[in-house]
Design a protein around this motif. Sequence first.
Motif, short mmCIF file in Angstrom:
data_model
loop_
_atom_site.label_atom_id
_atom_site.label_comp_id
_atom_site.label_asym_id
_atom_site.label_seq_id
_atom_site.Cartn_x
_atom_site.Cartn_y
_atom_site.Cartn_z
N ARG A 177 -6.06 7.08 0.60
CA ARG A 177 -5.06 7.89 -0.09
C ARG A 177 -4.69 7.26 -1.43
O ARG A 177 -4.55 7.96 -2.44
CB ARG A 177 -3.82 8.06 0.79
CG ARG A 177 -2.65 8.82 0.11
CD ARG A 177 -3.05 10.19 -0.42
NE ARG A 177 -3.55 11.07 0.60
CZ ARG A 177 -2.79 11.88 1.34
NH1 ARG A 177 -1.49 11.89 1.15
NH2 ARG A 177 -3.35 12.67 2.23
N CYS A 178 -4.55 5.95 -1.45
CA CYS A 178 -4.22 5.26 -2.70
C CYS A 178 -5.30 5.52 -3.75
O CYS A 178 -4.99 5.86 -4.90
CB CYS A 178 -4.09 3.76 -2.45
SG CYS A 178 -3.69 2.80 -3.92
N GLU A 179 -6.54 5.40 -3.37
CA GLU A 179 -7.65 5.60 -4.32
C GLU A 179 -7.79 7.06 -4.71
O GLU A 179 -8.12 7.36 -5.87
CB GLU A 179 -8.94 5.05 -3.71
CG GLU A 179 -8.91 3.52 -3.57
CD GLU A 179 -10.14 2.96 -2.90
OE1 GLU A 179 -10.86 3.75 -2.21
OE2 GLU A 179 -10.42 1.75 -3.05
N LEU A 205 -1.71 -0.32 -10.43
CA LEU A 205 -2.65 -1.40 -10.19
C LEU A 205 -2.08 -2.28 -9.09
O LEU A 205 -0.99 -2.83 -9.22
CB LEU A 205 -2.87 -2.23 -11.45
CG LEU A 205 -3.78 -3.46 -11.30
CD1 LEU A 205 -5.19 -3.05 -10.87
CD2 LEU A 205 -3.81 -4.26 -12.60
N LEU A 206 -2.83 -2.40 -7.99
CA LEU A 206 -2.41 -3.23 -6.88
C LEU A 206 -3.26 -4.50 -6.87
O LEU A 206 -4.49 -4.44 -6.84
CB LEU A 206 -2.56 -2.48 -5.55
CG LEU A 206 -2.01 -3.17 -4.29
CD1 LEU A 206 -1.59 -2.13 -3.26
CD2 LEU A 206 -3.02 -4.12 -3.67
N LEU A 207 -2.59 -5.66 -6.90
CA LEU A 207 -3.27 -6.95 -6.90
C LEU A 207 -3.01 -7.66 -5.59
O LEU A 207 -1.86 -7.76 -5.15
CB LEU A 207 -2.76 -7.82 -8.05
CG LEU A 207 -2.91 -7.26 -9.47
CD1 LEU A 207 -2.20 -8.17 -10.47
CD2 LEU A 207 -4.39 -7.12 -9.84
N ASP A 208 -4.08 -8.16 -4.97
CA ASP A 208 -3.92 -8.89 -3.72
C ASP A 208 -4.75 -10.17 -3.80
O ASP A 208 -5.88 -10.15 -4.27
CB ASP A 208 -4.36 -8.05 -2.52
CG ASP A 208 -3.91 -8.66 -1.21
OD1 ASP A 208 -2.79 -8.37 -0.79
OD2 ASP A 208 -4.68 -9.46 -0.62
N GLY A 209 -4.19 -11.27 -3.30
CA GLY A 209 -4.87 -12.54 -3.41
C GLY A 209 -6.01 -12.73 -2.43
O GLY A 209 -6.90 -13.55 -2.65
N ALA A 210 -6.01 -11.97 -1.33
CA ALA A 210 -7.06 -12.11 -0.33
C ALA A 210 -8.35 -11.42 -0.77
O ALA A 210 -8.32 -10.50 -1.59
CB ALA A 210 -6.60 -11.54 1.00
N LYS A 211 -9.46 -11.86 -0.20
CA LYS A 211 -10.73 -11.23 -0.52
C LYS A 211 -10.85 -9.86 0.13
O LYS A 211 -11.50 -8.95 -0.40
CB LYS A 211 -11.89 -12.13 -0.07
CG LYS A 211 -12.02 -13.42 -0.87
CD LYS A 211 -13.22 -14.23 -0.41
CE LYS A 211 -13.36 -15.51 -1.22
NZ LYS A 211 -14.54 -16.32 -0.76
N ASN A 212 -10.23 -9.72 1.29
CA ASN A 212 -10.25 -8.45 2.00
C ASN A 212 -8.82 -8.00 2.28
O ASN A 212 -7.96 -8.81 2.67
CB ASN A 212 -11.01 -8.59 3.32
CG ASN A 212 -12.45 -8.97 3.10
OD1 ASN A 212 -13.21 -8.26 2.45
ND2 ASN A 212 -12.86 -10.12 3.65
N LEU A 255 0.83 -1.21 0.00
CA LEU A 255 0.00 0.00 0.00
C LEU A 255 0.86 1.26 0.00
O LEU A 255 0.55 2.24 -0.68
CB LEU A 255 -0.94 0.00 1.21
CG LEU A 255 -2.16 -0.91 1.09
CD1 LEU A 255 -2.84 -1.08 2.44
CD2 LEU A 255 -3.15 -0.35 0.06
N ALA A 256 1.95 1.23 0.77
CA ALA A 256 2.86 2.39 0.78
C ALA A 256 3.44 2.62 -0.62
O ALA A 256 3.46 3.74 -1.12
CB ALA A 256 3.98 2.17 1.79
N ALA A 257 3.89 1.55 -1.25
CA ALA A 257 4.46 1.67 -2.60
C ALA A 257 3.43 2.19 -3.58
O ALA A 257 3.73 3.04 -4.44
CB ALA A 257 4.99 0.31 -3.06
N ALA A 258 2.19 1.72 -3.47
CA ALA A 258 1.13 2.16 -4.37
C ALA A 258 0.87 3.66 -4.22
O ALA A 258 0.69 4.38 -5.21
CB ALA A 258 -0.15 1.37 -4.09
N ILE A 259 0.87 4.13 -2.99
CA ILE A 259 0.62 5.55 -2.73
C ILE A 259 1.72 6.42 -3.34
O ILE A 259 1.45 7.43 -4.01
CB ILE A 259 0.48 5.80 -1.22
CG1 ILE A 259 -0.83 5.19 -0.71
CG2 ILE A 259 0.54 7.30 -0.90
CD1 ILE A 259 -0.95 5.15 0.80
N ALA A 294 1.59 6.17 -7.26
CA ALA A 294 0.43 6.90 -7.79
C ALA A 294 0.61 8.40 -7.60
O ALA A 294 0.18 9.20 -8.44
CB ALA A 294 -0.84 6.43 -7.09
N GLY A 295 1.28 8.78 -6.52
CA GLY A 295 1.53 10.21 -6.27
C GLY A 295 2.42 10.84 -7.31
O GLY A 295 2.43 12.06 -7.49
#
Length: 410
Positions: free
Chosen positions: A118-120, A31-38, A17-21, A24-25
């Motif tokens: 923040r990411c979104e 695009l962040l992909l995560d295997g978990a449902k939540n 999440l830190a890297a994505a922020i 994106a900044g």
Amino acid sequence: MRPTADVAIIGGGAAGLAAAIFAAGAGRRVLLLDGAKNLGAKILVSGGGRCNVTHDVVTAADFNGARNIVRNILAAFPAAAAVEWFASMGLQLKREETGKLFPVTDSARSVLNALVLRCEELGGVIQCGCRVKGISAGGQGFAVEHEGGEVRAARVIMATGGRSLPLSGSDGSGWEIVRGLGHSVTPTCAALVPLVLEETMFHASLAGISMEAQLQTFADGKLIDRRRGSLLWTHFGVSGPVVMDASRHWVMARESGAAVRMECNLLPCETLESVEKWLVDLTSGRAKASIAGVVATRLPERVARAIVAHVGLDPALVCGQLSRAARRGLAGLLTALPLPVLRHRGWNYAEVTAGGVPLEEINYRTMESRKVPGLHLIGEMLDCDGRIGGFNFQWAWATGHLAGNAAGGA
């Protein structure tokens, strides 16, 4: 084919999440992909549901790993920067007496919400339930194959974590992916994990008691770790900060095949000689007092009675009747109590993983792979683990910051 994203991030934990922020900044399509449902299961359960975001003082000495490299990574995004970063997301942190920093909300959910929001806000796209199966590198960037299809990206940031808390979705599969791309992975084991003692020990009768202690861990007779802190007796064995920090040394030595043993000094300011002298003085000064009662002036009463009984003495025995051999045996247990560790409590209780991709295989200025241009590795995937107290989260923020900025500025 035109890339689906400028930067694909694999794993939506703290580092991802830190890297994505940060990526994106910089105006990149992320695009962040995560295997978990939540998203963010580890964040939500950390710190007893409060999330120990970082520590007020963080140095390379707080980590196991190539410390010269760790020092440079931490210097690029120190704890003070993390505090300001969270403040910029509307989340204030507070310092507790131990130096740990928590959100003023005392809620891990507020930490996760701030990161996701923040990411979104910056245009980052998060897709859950997209377990990545493989990554191939080509002239036009990377092809990322996941359960829902394929993503093409100019750059990839691997943030899949280690094997700790597998119910959160981290099972070590990311290491197999980077192995396929040419990276090596050092032996991995559970760290920051409670230890299970043999049932012959008296720990179950002391469950819930916390006390100051010093632990020493030996491998093949050689001292490999010594530390002092709070120890918690439990129904299964021992836990608490000092045990959690010592556990990686016991586990790693055991899994390497060494003969490992652990000792506990219940009076960490004392030595065998000083405690024996104290007991000698008691023989004359408080000859009619029970030995358990006297030891209880230095230790919790239940612990005192358990130790006296463990050495084979009647807790009601008066000090004046204590033989020289019994006195020395009691002093020995008080300062070097053998802890018969059977095993660690398992990956579901480990807070972090020791081992991973060697730090020497990445550029510490950008977290970019030295083997695969355009690939960045961050967080728990790397061979670096910190002690308990928010240090592993600081590692996640720092590595995510470097990788996100580098990938975003490419």
